[in-house]
Design a protein around this motif. Structure first.
Motif, PDB file in Angstrom:
ATOM      1  N   THR A 118      15.058  47.048  11.268  1.00 46.52           N
ATOM      2  CA  THR A 118      16.377  46.631  11.760  1.00 46.52           C
ATOM      3  C   THR A 118      16.441  45.148  12.093  1.00 46.52           C
ATOM      4  O   THR A 118      17.504  44.651  12.451  1.00 46.52           O
ATOM      5  CB  THR A 118      16.778  47.449  13.000  1.00 46.52           C
ATOM      6  N   ILE A 158      19.178  42.631  10.286  1.00 45.46           N
ATOM      7  CA  ILE A 158      20.188  43.422   9.571  1.00 45.46           C
ATOM      8  C   ILE A 158      21.588  42.838   9.751  1.00 45.46           C
ATOM      9  O   ILE A 158      22.460  43.029   8.896  1.00 45.46           O
ATOM     10  CB  ILE A 158      20.126  44.907   9.997  1.00 45.46           C
ATOM     11  N   GLN A 200      23.948  46.168   4.479  1.00 50.03           N
ATOM     12  CA  GLN A 200      23.708  46.815   5.783  1.00 50.03           C
ATOM     13  C   GLN A 200      23.666  48.328   5.637  1.00 50.03           C
ATOM     14  O   GLN A 200      22.824  48.994   6.243  1.00 50.03           O
ATOM     15  CB  GLN A 200      24.788  46.422   6.792  1.00 50.03           C
TER      16      GLN A 200
END
Length: 110
Positions: free
Chosen positions: A62, A65, A73
């Motif tokens: 993550t 991101i 995404q």
């Protein structure tokens, strides 16, 4: 082999006995063998490793991101979810297998 008295009923019992034959009170603790200790500590280490792997992998997946566009995404989120599901699946199967080994190598009274 010496004789000791039971702390509960004062019956004369062998010092190598695990339980008093008269009242059933536990006189000494059962101990795991080498393989039992090995499986127990392997189980503990496996669970710690899997927890670290899951949280570190989720953190790495993550990171950054927010710099991606919408489709990227979504792809990163789906990939992260699939990866987390695979890690959880390995964790569950491994924990069941090692847990069975730990259970089957626990100490038993003679």
């Amino acid at each position: 082999m010496a004789m000791i008295s039971c702390p509960e009923c004062q019956n004369s019992v062998s010092d190598s006995a695990f339980k008093c034959p008269k009242c059933g009170v536990q006189l000494r603790k059962l101990k795991r063998g080498f393989m039992g200790k090995l499986f127990k500590w392997s189980f503990i280490a496996f669970n710690i490793l899997m927890a670290f792997w899951l949280f570190a992998g989720m953190n790495a997946a993550t990171k950054g991101i927010e710099n991606l566009n919408g489709a990227e995404q979504a792809g990163a989120a789906i990939g992260t979810g699939i990866g987390a599901a695979l890690v959880l699946g390995i964790w569950v199967i491994g924990a069941i297998i090692l847990g069975l080994f730990v259970m089957f190598t626990r100490p038993k009274a003679a």
